[in-house]
Design a protein around this motif. Structure first.
Motif, PDB file in Angstrom:
ATOM      1  N   GLY A 166     108.933 124.092 117.179  1.00  0.00           N
ATOM      2  CA  GLY A 166     109.598 123.478 116.029  1.00  0.00           C
ATOM      3  C   GLY A 166     110.782 122.626 116.449  1.00  0.00           C
ATOM      4  N   ARG A 167     111.564 123.126 117.421  1.00  0.00           N
ATOM      5  CA  ARG A 167     112.725 122.360 117.886  1.00  0.00           C
ATOM      6  C   ARG A 167     112.291 121.064 118.556  1.00  0.00           C
ATOM      7  N   ILE A 168     111.189 121.104 119.299  1.00  0.00           N
ATOM      8  CA  ILE A 168     110.734 119.923 120.036  1.00  0.00           C
ATOM      9  C   ILE A 168     110.154 118.868 119.099  1.00  0.00           C
ATOM     10  N   VAL A 169     109.319 119.288 118.158  1.00  0.00           N
ATOM     11  CA  VAL A 169     108.643 118.321 117.283  1.00  0.00           C
ATOM     12  C   VAL A 169     109.427 118.023 116.015  1.00  0.00           C
ATOM     13  N   GLY A 170     110.525 118.762 115.806  1.00  0.00           N
ATOM     14  CA  GLY A 170     111.342 118.505 114.624  1.00  0.00           C
ATOM     15  C   GLY A 170     110.755 119.040 113.335  1.00  0.00           C
ATOM     16  N   LYS A 171     110.033 120.163 113.413  1.00  0.00           N
ATOM     17  CA  LYS A 171     109.433 120.791 112.234  1.00  0.00           C
ATOM     18  C   LYS A 171     109.995 122.198 112.064  1.00  0.00           C
ATOM     19  N   ARG A 172     110.002 122.684 110.812  1.00  0.00           N
ATOM     20  CA  ARG A 172     110.457 124.044 110.548  1.00  0.00           C
ATOM     21  C   ARG A 172     109.422 125.050 111.053  1.00  0.00           C
ATOM     22  N   THR A 173     109.902 126.267 111.378  1.00  0.00           N
ATOM     23  CA  THR A 173     109.025 127.297 111.919  1.00  0.00           C
ATOM     24  C   THR A 173     107.857 127.623 110.975  1.00  0.00           C
ATOM     25  N   PRO A 174     108.063 127.740 109.645  1.00  0.00           N
ATOM     26  CA  PRO A 174     106.910 127.995 108.755  1.00  0.00           C
ATOM     27  C   PRO A 174     105.845 126.905 108.857  1.00  0.00           C
ATOM     28  N   THR A 175     106.270 125.661 109.061  1.00  0.00           N
ATOM     29  CA  THR A 175     105.307 124.568 109.225  1.00  0.00           C
ATOM     30  C   THR A 175     104.506 124.753 110.505  1.00  0.00           C
ATOM     31  N   ILE A 176     105.192 125.148 111.582  1.00  0.00           N
ATOM     32  CA  ILE A 176     104.495 125.384 112.850  1.00  0.00           C
ATOM     33  C   ILE A 176     103.506 126.526 112.701  1.00  0.00           C
ATOM     34  N   ARG A 177     103.919 127.586 111.981  1.00  0.00           N
ATOM     35  CA  ARG A 177     102.988 128.705 111.754  1.00  0.00           C
ATOM     36  C   ARG A 177     101.746 128.234 110.993  1.00  0.00           C
ATOM     37  N   ALA A 178     101.938 127.363 110.017  1.00  0.00           N
ATOM     38  CA  ALA A 178     100.805 126.833 109.260  1.00  0.00           C
ATOM     39  C   ALA A 178      99.895 126.002 110.176  1.00  0.00           C
ATOM     40  N   TYR A 179     100.508 125.222 111.066  1.00  0.00           N
ATOM     41  CA  TYR A 179      99.718 124.452 112.028  1.00  0.00           C
ATOM     42  C   TYR A 179      98.893 125.372 112.920  1.00  0.00           C
ATOM     43  N   ILE A 180      99.543 126.442 113.419  1.00  0.00           N
ATOM     44  CA  ILE A 180      98.849 127.376 114.303  1.00  0.00           C
ATOM     45  C   ILE A 180      97.671 128.024 113.574  1.00  0.00           C
ATOM     46  N   HIS A 181      97.872 128.340 112.302  1.00  0.00           N
ATOM     47  CA  HIS A 181      96.783 128.929 111.512  1.00  0.00           C
ATOM     48  C   HIS A 181      95.609 127.953 111.428  1.00  0.00           C
ATOM     49  N   ILE A 183      94.917 125.571 113.533  1.00  0.00           N
ATOM     50  CA  ILE A 183      94.353 125.430 114.881  1.00  0.00           C
ATOM     51  C   ILE A 183      93.440 126.612 115.201  1.00  0.00           C
ATOM     52  N   ASN A 184      93.911 127.825 114.901  1.00  0.00           N
ATOM     53  CA  ASN A 184      93.094 129.017 115.172  1.00  0.00           C
ATOM     54  C   ASN A 184      91.773 128.970 114.398  1.00  0.00           C
ATOM     55  N   LYS A 185      91.858 128.497 113.171  1.00  0.00           N
ATOM     56  CA  LYS A 185      90.647 128.414 112.343  1.00  0.00           C
ATOM     57  C   LYS A 185      89.627 127.472 112.975  1.00  0.00           C
ATOM     58  N   ARG A 186      90.114 126.363 113.507  1.00  0.00           N
ATOM     59  CA  ARG A 186      89.211 125.408 114.161  1.00  0.00           C
ATOM     60  C   ARG A 186      88.691 125.961 115.481  1.00  0.00           C
ATOM     61  N   PHE A 187      89.557 126.663 116.218  1.00  0.00           N
ATOM     62  CA  PHE A 187      89.120 127.262 117.481  1.00  0.00           C
ATOM     63  C   PHE A 187      87.989 128.267 117.247  1.00  0.00           C
ATOM     64  N   ARG A 188      88.091 129.034 116.140  1.00  0.00           N
ATOM     65  CA  ARG A 188      87.074 130.051 115.860  1.00  0.00           C
ATOM     66  C   ARG A 188      85.710 129.430 115.529  1.00  0.00           C
ATOM     67  N   SER A 189      85.718 128.166 115.147  1.00  0.00           N
ATOM     68  CA  SER A 189      84.459 127.485 114.846  1.00  0.00           C
ATOM     69  C   SER A 189      83.970 126.635 116.021  1.00  0.00           C
ATOM     70  N   ASP A 190      84.687 126.700 117.149  1.00  0.00           N
ATOM     71  CA  ASP A 190      84.292 125.941 118.338  1.00  0.00           C
ATOM     72  C   ASP A 190      83.249 126.760 119.115  1.00  0.00           C
ATOM     73  N   PRO A 191      82.020 126.286 119.241  1.00  0.00           N
ATOM     74  CA  PRO A 191      80.953 127.071 119.889  1.00  0.00           C
ATOM     75  C   PRO A 191      81.286 127.441 121.336  1.00  0.00           C
ATOM     76  N   GLU A 192      81.907 126.526 122.071  1.00  0.00           N
ATOM     77  CA  GLU A 192      82.201 126.790 123.482  1.00  0.00           C
ATOM     78  C   GLU A 192      83.249 127.891 123.633  1.00  0.00           C
ATOM     79  N   LEU A 193      84.319 127.824 122.825  1.00  0.00           N
ATOM     80  CA  LEU A 193      85.347 128.857 122.887  1.00  0.00           C
ATOM     81  C   LEU A 193      84.795 130.199 122.418  1.00  0.00           C
ATOM     82  N   CYS A 194      83.957 130.176 121.387  1.00  0.00           N
ATOM     83  CA  CYS A 194      83.361 131.424 120.890  1.00  0.00           C
ATOM     84  C   CYS A 194      82.467 132.053 121.951  1.00  0.00           C
TER      85      CYS A 194
END
Length: 203
Positions: A166-181, A183-194
Motif C-alpha cells: 500500500g505504501r509503495i503503490v499509494g493505496k489503502r490497506t483495505p484496497t490492497i486486501r481487495a486486490y489480493i482477493h 488475484i487469489n480468485k484468478r489464481f484458483r482458476s489457473d489450470p497450471e497453478l491448480c
C-alpha cells in the motif's frame, strides 16, 4: 560516503523530498545527494545480504551492486510517484537479489555435498519444481489485469506485506486486501497453478 549525506540512510522521507526536489528543479546539487544516497543504500543492502550468506563471493558483491545502481539510474526518471523514490529503490534491490539468487543457485554443485543419493535426487527435484512453479506463477501474474499485476508481483514474488504494498503503490490497506482477493480468485482458476497445487499436496 554515507557521512557526506545531509541525512541518515534510513530517513526515507528526506530521500523522497530530495528526489522530488531534483525532479522538479533538475538541480545538480540535489541530484548528487540522490545519487550518493542510492549508491550507499544499494551497497549496504547487498553487503548485509552477502554477510548473511557465506556461499556468495566478494567479487559478486561488486557486480550486483553496480548492476542494481545502473538499473536505478536508467529507470528513475520514469517513476510516477516522486515521493516514493526510497521505497522504489528498495523494491529494485529486492527484485535484483531474488533474480541473482535464482540464477546463481544452479552453480552450486549438489554432487559435492555429502548427502545420500536419495536426498540429492529429492533436492534436485525441489530445485526443478521450484523453478517451474515460479515460472508458472509469473505467467499467471502476466495474465492478470494491469492494475493487479504490480500488487501480485510484490505479494507473491517479493513477499511484501499488504501494508508495504500500500505504501509503495499509494493505496489503502483495505484496497490492497481487495486486490489480493481478486488475484487469489484468478489464481484458483489457473489450470497450471491448480495442477501444481494438486501435485504438491498429494500424499
Amino acid at each position: 560516503l554515507a557521512c557526506r549525506l545531509p541525512f541518515a540512510i534510513d530517513e526515507s522521507d528526506c530521500v523522497n523530498e530530495a528526489f522530488a526536489s531534483y525532479m522538479a528543479t533538475r538541480d545538480l546539487g540535489q541530484k548528487r545527494i540522490v545519487d550518493l544516497w542510492t549508491y550507499c543504500y544499494v551497497r549496504r543492502y547487498f553487503l548485509i545480504k552477502f554477510l548473511r550468506e557465506t556461499r556468495f563471493q566478494a567479487s559478486e558483491l561488486d557486480q550486483v551492486v553496480e548492476k542494481t545502481y545502473r538499473k536505478v539510474e536508467r529507470a528513475h526518471t520514469a517513476i510516477e510517484r516522486h515521493d516514493r523514490y526510497a521505497q522504489w529503490v528498495s523494491v529494485v534491490c529486492r527484485n535484483t537479489f531474488v533474480n541473482f539468487v535464482s540464477r546463481r543457485q544452479p552453480l552450486t554443485g549438489l554432487e559435492t555435498c555429502d548427502f545420500p543419493a536419495e536426498e540429492l535426487d529429492r533436492a534436485r527435484d525441489l530445485d526443478v519444481n521450484a523453478g517451474m512453479i515460479h515460472a508458472a506463477l509469473l505467467r499467471s501474474i502476466a495474465a492478470l489485469p494491469l492494475f493487479l499485476q504490480a500488487t501480485a508481483r510484490m505479494r507473491f514474488v517479493e513477499n511484501l506485506s499488504n501494508e508495504e504494498i500500500g505504501r509503495i503503490v499509494g493505496k489503502r490497506t483495505p484496497t490492497i486486501r481487495a486486490y489480493i482477493h481478486k488475484i487469489n480468485k484468478r489464481f484458483r482458476s489457473d489450470p497450471e497453478l491448480c495442477a501444481w497445487a494438486e501435485y504438491l499436496l498429494r500424499d
